[in-house]
Every structure is written in C-alpha cells, then in structure tokens.
Motif scaffolding. Sequence first.
Motif, mmCIF file in Angstrom:
data_model
loop_
_atom_site.group_PDB
_atom_site.id
_atom_site.type_symbol
_atom_site.label_atom_id
_atom_site.label_comp_id
_atom_site.label_asym_id
_atom_site.label_seq_id
_atom_site.Cartn_x
_atom_site.Cartn_y
_atom_site.Cartn_z
ATOM 1 N N PRO A 76 0.826 -1.208 0.000
ATOM 2 C CA PRO A 76 0.000 0.000 0.000
ATOM 3 C C PRO A 76 0.865 1.265 0.000
ATOM 4 O O PRO A 76 1.979 1.265 0.541
ATOM 5 N N THR A 77 0.352 2.311 -0.590
ATOM 6 C CA THR A 77 1.096 3.570 -0.678
ATOM 7 C C THR A 77 1.513 4.079 0.692
ATOM 8 O O THR A 77 2.612 4.608 0.864
ATOM 9 N N GLU A 78 0.653 3.885 1.698
ATOM 10 C CA GLU A 78 0.962 4.377 3.042
ATOM 11 C C GLU A 78 2.143 3.637 3.681
ATOM 12 O O GLU A 78 2.689 4.093 4.684
ATOM 13 N N GLU A 79 2.555 2.513 3.084
ATOM 14 C CA GLU A 79 3.674 1.741 3.620
ATOM 15 C C GLU A 79 4.977 2.009 2.877
ATOM 16 O O GLU A 79 5.984 1.335 3.116
#
Length: 277
Positions: free
Chosen positions: A59-62
């Motif tokens: 995921p982008t947040e990771e």
Amino acid sequence: MIDIGHLRQWIGREERQSEMLTPAVAERFNATFNRRDDTGNGAIAPVMIHLCLAPPAVPTEELGPDGHPARGGFLPPVPLPRRMWAGGAFTFHDDIRVGETVTRRSVIQDVMVKEGRTGTLCFVTVEHRIDSDGRLVLTERQDIVYRGADRPGAVTKPVSAAARGEYRVTVEPSAALLFRYSALTFNGHRIHYDAPYVREKEGYPGLIVHGPMQATMLVQLAGKIRGSRPALFEFRSLSPLFDDADFTLNATEDGAALKLWTSYSDGPVAMVARAEW
C-alpha cells in the motif's frame, strides 16, 4: 552501527508472487522499448519482461520517503539510506510465452557488510527462480547494495572515457522513458521520476537511469547481434547514468561471447556485462 547478526536473520527468507503475462503488458513493454514483436497469446515474450511481472505491491501508506517499500519486510531493514541494483546474473532456460502465468520465487541468500572507499556498504544477495506455467524459464542472482549518503566535499577519482564498442547504439534517457519503465515495474523509487527530489534530497544532478532497464537494453542488443537471446548474461553496475545526457549501449566480440557496457559518449563506463550462448 550496523547489527549484521540481526540482518543475517533474513537469510533464507522467501517470497513468492505470480502474475499472468497478458497481451496488454507485453504490448506496453514493447512500446517502451520501441519493439514491434507479436504480443498475442502464445507468442514468445520479449526477453527480460519477467522484471515487470509480479512486483511487490505494498500500500502507498507503507512506502518510505524515497518511494521504496518500508524496510524490514522481505528485504532486511538495512539502516543505510541509499539502495541500488549493484549487479547480478541471468541464466535463461526457456522462453516465457504471452498468456502464461509467471511465478517468481525469491530467497535471501546472503547479507554482508564491507567498508568501501565511500564508507560502509551492505550487500544483500537474492536468488530468483522464474517459472512460466510450471516450466523453469530462468534463474537470477540479484546483488543489492545499500550505502550512506555522499559526504559533502568528498573528492572523486578522475575517470577515463569508455572505449567505443564494435556495436554502438545511442539512447536518449527521456523523462517519459524513465517514467514508463518505472510504471512497468511498479517501481516507486523517486530517483527515477521526481526531479526536485533527486536533486534536493539525494544530491544527484538528474534522474537516474534504472539499472534493470540498462541490463534489459544490453540483453536486447546482444540478442539482435547474435540473432537469439543469450543463455547467460551477467553484469555489474560501476557508476550511475543520469538523464542530463544521452548514453550509449556498446558491444564487442569476445570469442563465443560478447562483452557489453553502457556509458556516456565520453565515459565513464556505467554498467559492464558479458553474454554467452
């Protein structure tokens, strides 16, 4: 201080990913490299397309601040800011065909620390086994190097200009080309597409040309010269290429093999390789 004992606990860690090679992916690969091969189901897929299949998709947040997946998952959490594809080797056993399901099994083989001219270096060796519809099509050794940021005022050694190959092709590393290859490989590393970041945060003069893309172009050149893909291709990255000038693909006969390299027209050598049939 690097805790090598902790990082070596990642040795043996395994990751497995699969993806069907669709005609659409093959078509986008060919468009990126200006190829016009058949991309219909059953056609022989272009060599090195496996690098564009089943990439890590976190995921982008990771993602970390550099656009890479945050460390400590499959790859060890090396506490050095810069990560690069340092070298490796490909052994080709068979062809991938469009429409087949390609599976990548990756295993961490080694983690070691060395002291280099520019400081501490950490090397991670990964072995990839690529199957296509259950057939082993290639094995790959990938050498990844982590290093610190360049020290302000560091003195670099003068380098000589690269030789001119018997075969030579000039490549324009346009922003569109670099962006397309990043998209093909789902590579979020900002050094390849974010010019303000690469200059202001990383201190480089321009966008960096992907090591895997250089290797792909050299394999394609070798295949064009000899009329078939090589059985073995090994390479080593020596210095970066940026998008501030055209670069060249070079090849010279070496008995039954080919010596290959990339460089600016006036040097230095960026990647050196050897292809055997």
